[in-house]
Enzyme design. Structure first.
Site, PDB file in Angstrom:
ATOM      1  N   VAL A 273       0.818  -1.205   0.000  1.00  0.00           N
ATOM      2  CA  VAL A 273       0.000   0.000   0.000  1.00  0.00           C
ATOM      3  C   VAL A 273       0.857   1.262   0.000  1.00  0.00           C
ATOM      4  CG1 VAL A 273      -1.994  -1.085   1.089  1.00  0.00           C
ATOM      5  CG2 VAL A 273      -0.197  -0.124   2.523  1.00  0.00           C
ATOM      6  N   GLY A 274       2.150   1.124   0.014  1.00  0.00           N
ATOM      7  CA  GLY A 274       3.010   2.283  -0.023  1.00  0.00           C
ATOM      8  C   GLY A 274       4.475   1.893  -0.130  1.00  0.00           C
ATOM      9  N   THR A 275       5.257   2.733  -0.800  1.00  0.00           N
ATOM     10  CA  THR A 275       6.699   2.519  -0.902  1.00  0.00           C
ATOM     11  C   THR A 275       7.409   3.852  -0.722  1.00  0.00           C
ATOM     12  OG1 THR A 275       6.592   2.780  -3.312  1.00  0.00           O
ATOM     13  CG2 THR A 275       6.482   0.537  -2.450  1.00  0.00           C
ATOM     14  N   GLY A 276       8.660   3.793  -0.347  1.00  0.00           N
ATOM     15  CA  GLY A 276       9.437   5.002  -0.152  1.00  0.00           C
ATOM     16  C   GLY A 276      10.894   4.666   0.073  1.00  0.00           C
ATOM     17  N   GLY A 277      11.667   5.691   0.457  1.00  0.00           N
ATOM     18  CA  GLY A 277      13.080   5.471   0.666  1.00  0.00           C
ATOM     19  C   GLY A 277      13.358   4.536   1.828  1.00  0.00           C
TER      20      GLY A 277
ATOM     21  N   THR B 225       9.021  -0.545   2.305  1.00  0.00           N
ATOM     22  CA  THR B 225       7.692  -0.825   1.763  1.00  0.00           C
ATOM     23  C   THR B 225       6.699  -1.038   2.893  1.00  0.00           C
ATOM     24  OG1 THR B 225       8.779  -1.958  -0.080  1.00  0.00           O
ATOM     25  CG2 THR B 225       6.420  -2.285   0.142  1.00  0.00           C
ATOM     26  N   VAL B 226       5.453  -0.625   2.651  1.00  0.00           N
ATOM     27  CA  VAL B 226       4.373  -0.824   3.612  1.00  0.00           C
ATOM     28  C   VAL B 226       3.395  -1.841   3.036  1.00  0.00           C
ATOM     29  CG1 VAL B 226       2.469   0.242   4.871  1.00  0.00           C
ATOM     30  CG2 VAL B 226       4.598   1.496   4.516  1.00  0.00           C
TER      31      VAL B 226
ATOM     32  N   ASP C 115       9.397  16.045  12.154  1.00  0.00           N
ATOM     33  CA  ASP C 115       9.036  15.824  10.750  1.00  0.00           C
ATOM     34  C   ASP C 115       7.523  15.962  10.562  1.00  0.00           C
ATOM     35  OD1 ASP C 115       9.696  15.429   8.122  1.00  0.00           O
ATOM     36  OD2 ASP C 115       9.737  13.240   8.252  1.00  0.00           O
TER      37      ASP C 115
END
Length: 708
Positions: free
Chosen positions: A386-390, A393-394, A509
């Site tokens: 449901v999500g990826t980033g630096g 992964t989620v 943040d």
């Protein structure tokens, strides 16, 4: 004299004839012929049973209708006809007289799973069935006369093979699917009535017990027909039962067909047949019959009084005993080897999963088992992402059968910018916090090089997606009321972090992609990977600037000092962003706070409102939110309000102070200095995006996460 004597003799003869003739005329109509017999075995009664074909009486007293030869027919009938039709002097109004029969039979198939075709109890105009065929015709009829009204045949069939006649009738036997049923037939093999073989338990009359005709065990049958009511009852059950079932398997009222079939005299008996590929031996162990009179009842046959049942010699098709023994032995060895291999693989896998706990792991409970997370996410499949980033992964997962008990698993990969220190920081901070406006960290897991954080699954995704992504995709714009409530919720969460928990937590943040929106549109601040904790009364310093461009306070670039005031600055920018629907900065010189301050100075502050809202907003609330946002973005940390004051302003509990335009903003030089000092440590928020429907953000790549 002789003439007189002859005359006297003649007169005496005439007188005698006159007396005797009326007597005979009176007796004839009152005669009531009855038939009644009982055979407990058939030795000594051979002359009373007429057999044809394969039928024979064995030396042990059993009447065998067929053996297990292929394509044979056997019949056995009582040697005298039975008067069953009552004419009462008028053939057009003839009625069928009452009759009753009982017999015990055994059917032994050729093999344990194959046999046929069955047998019948029959009322026939002849003591044999000339021209009758084998297989499905059961020695009763043939293809030529099946269904012919001139047959004058009534039969109860004991069918053990599902043949063409069953298909024609659409009969599907639920007991075993091979025709294990009883049928009532009139002139045809197409049954008028049929039922799967069974009996009703006297202790539970509504419960029917099924059993097999081809069991090789004695079975008793009763057929009772009551002439006055034209009622036919049929019962069949294992002869081993102690008593006859009270409720019959088949009960028909009225049976009008019988009067059209029965002739003045009929023969009673049995027919049976085998087939080319299917065959069974059909035996009758005993038979009783009664007709005429008032309600004739055939005698019940006691199993102990009958000849011994034939041995069940049905052969099991398959391999011989030696081959079977070899197969069993090899199968056993194979199972043992597979079991050993299985346990070896499991043992090796567990050894690989064993980990040495570090000190920080012992101090922080709620550790999940990796295997449970693996199962919850279907092995971390792509369709669960449901999500990826630096950071990694989620994945969305479910740890129980409840549809509401869903989780989001953030899997931090080894090459991620977010390392073990940030992983531990998030556990230390968020793991002990509890507030309705904070993401709930449910637990964590460290497996080999993988670091995993487990959160509540929040289906509406991030505030960033609701402000930017979703309106572009569907045109649905976040309403002002929702925006204002979200802003107050974020302020409440930050107040808890800064003042209400046992330690001070600086988030470092705060931005839209780190704010998640639940089903009730309540905000939840998440992603505490950059958070710092310190005791009250102490100061917090960092050695490297962390955060996201556009949300970072000016003092961070000059002193590297993060505090609750720097969180207030980021909240101020976020508040302006919520009202305006614009990102805090772009690739040029635009800075959201400066732009709003300029509009405020020119008396045009409402120009900053998101044009997508149109006129659907509260002017007073909008002005309040913009002014509070500007106060939070003050250059000096000491001039910024605390989150408690921010929440009081937004709730209308305190009046918002005037803003000193000359003392508020950052100079161009300071902003230039800010930009140069942070180069290489932070990345722009512009272009980052959020994936809806997960509980952690996907743009951690835009935040510095090293150096504390």
């Amino acid at each position: 004299m002789g003439t007189q004597i002859r005359s006297m003799v003649s007169l005496l003869l005439m007188f005698f004839l006159i007396l005797t003739v009326p007597v005979r005329a009176q007796r004839t109509p009152t005669e009531t012929p009855t038939t009644k017999f009982t055979f407990r075995g058939f030795i000594g009664n051979q002359s009373e049973i007429l057999t044809t074909g394969a039928a024979t009486i064995k030396t042990d007293g059993l009447l065998r209708l067929t053996d297990r030869s292929s394509n044979v027919v056997g019949t056995a009938f009582y040697h005298k006809p039975v008067r069953l039709l009552e004419t009462n002097g008028n053939s057009t109004n003839a009625t069928v007289r009452s009759f009753s029969t009982s017999f015990v039979f055994v059917i032994i198939p050729s093999s344990s799973n194959d046999g046929g075709y069955g047998f019948t109890f029959t009322l026939s105009p002849t003591p044999n069935r000339p021209g009758a065929e084998s297989e499905q015709y059961m020695g009763l009829l043939s293809a030529e006369n099946n269904g012919d009204l001139t047959n004058h045949v009534f039969a109860v069939e004991f069918d053990t093979v599902q043949g063409f006649k069953d298909t024609v009738q659409g009969f599907k036997d639920g007991a075993d699917g091979i025709g294990n049923h009883i049928g009532i037939n009139f002139n045809s093999l197409a049954s008028e009535v049929q039922e799967p073989v069974g009996y009703y338990d006297n202790n539970a009359p509504d419960r029917e017990e099924d059993f097999q005709l081809q069991s090789g065990k004695p079975i008793q049958a009763f057929l009772d027909y009551d002439g006055p009511t034209q009622t036919l009852n049929f019962t069949v059950y294992p002869a081993s039962l102690k008593s006859r079932p009270i409720k019959p398997l088949i009960s028909q009222l009225p049976v009008q067909n019988l009067s059209q079939i029965v002739q003045e005299e009929m023969y009673v008996g049995f027919t049976a047949a085998t087939g080319r590929d299917k065959s069974s031996a059909h035996y009758v162990m005993g038979w009783s019959f009664s007709s005429g009179g008032d309600g004739p009842i055939a005698e019940t046959l006691e199993l102990s009084e009958l000849p011994r049942a034939p041995p069940n010699t049905a052969k099991n098709r398959g391999y011989n005993s030696q081959v079977l023994a070899l197969i069993v032995a090899l199968s056993g060895v194979t199972v043992i080897l597979l079991a050993l291999l299985f346990f070896f693989v499991i043992y090796k896998k567990r050894l690989q999963q064993e980990e040495i706990l570090e000190d920080w792991e012992i101090d922080h409970p709620h550790r999940f088992q990796y295997k449970d997370l693996y199962s919850a996410t279907d092995g971390f499949k792509e369709n669960r992402i449901v999500g990826t980033g630096g950071f990694g992964t989620v994945f969305r997962g479910k740890i129980s059968s409840s549809s509401s008990d869903q989780i989001a698993v953030k899997k931090i990969t080894p090459n991620s910018m977010q390392g073990v220190r940030e992983f531990v920081a998030e556990i230390e901070s968020l793991g002990k916090l509890s507030h309705k406006n904070l993401v709930n960290l449910r637990g964590w897991c460290k497996h080999k090089n993988d670091l995993l954080l487990i959160y509540d699954y929040i289906p509406n995704g991030s505030l960033d997606s609701l402000l930017y992504s979703k309106p572009r995709q569907s045109g649905a714009v976040l309403s002002w009321n929702a925006r204002f409530q979200i802003a107050k919720g974020i302020a409440s969460g930050l107040l808890y972090l800064h003042e209400e928990w046992e330690q001070i937590v600086v988030h470092r943040d705060v931005k839209p992609s780190n704010v998640l929106i639940d089903d009730d549109m309540n905000p939840r601040l998440g992603d505490f990977g950059l958070a710092r904790l310190h005791e009250r009364g102490s100061l917090s310093y960092t050695t490297v600037v962390v955060g996201t461009i556009g949300y970072m306070a000016p003092e961070l670039s000059r002193k590297g000092k993060s505090s609750s005031a720097s969180d207030v600055f980021a909240f101020g920018v976020l508040l302006l962003e919520i009202v305006s629907g614009r990102r805090p900065t772009d690739s040029g010189t635009f800075f959201l706070a400066d732009w709003v301050m300029e509009l405020h100075a020119n008396g045009e502050i409402l120009t900053a409102v998101d044009p997508r809202l149109g006129s659907c907003y509260d002017v007073g609330e909008v002005k309040l939110a913009l002014v509070v946002g500007l106060l939070c973005c003050h250059q000096r940390p000491s001039s910024r309000p605390s989150m408690r004051m921010v929440l009081r302003y937004m709730n209308g509990d305190e009046d918002v102070p005037e803003i000193d335009d000359s003392d508020w903003g950052c100079s161009n030089s300071s902003r230039s200095e800010f930009g140069s000092k942070i180069e290489g440590y932070v990345s722009s928020e512009k272009g980052s995006s959020s994936i809806a429907s997960f509980s952690v953000t996907r743009d951690s790549s835009s935040s510095v996460i090293s150096g504390r």
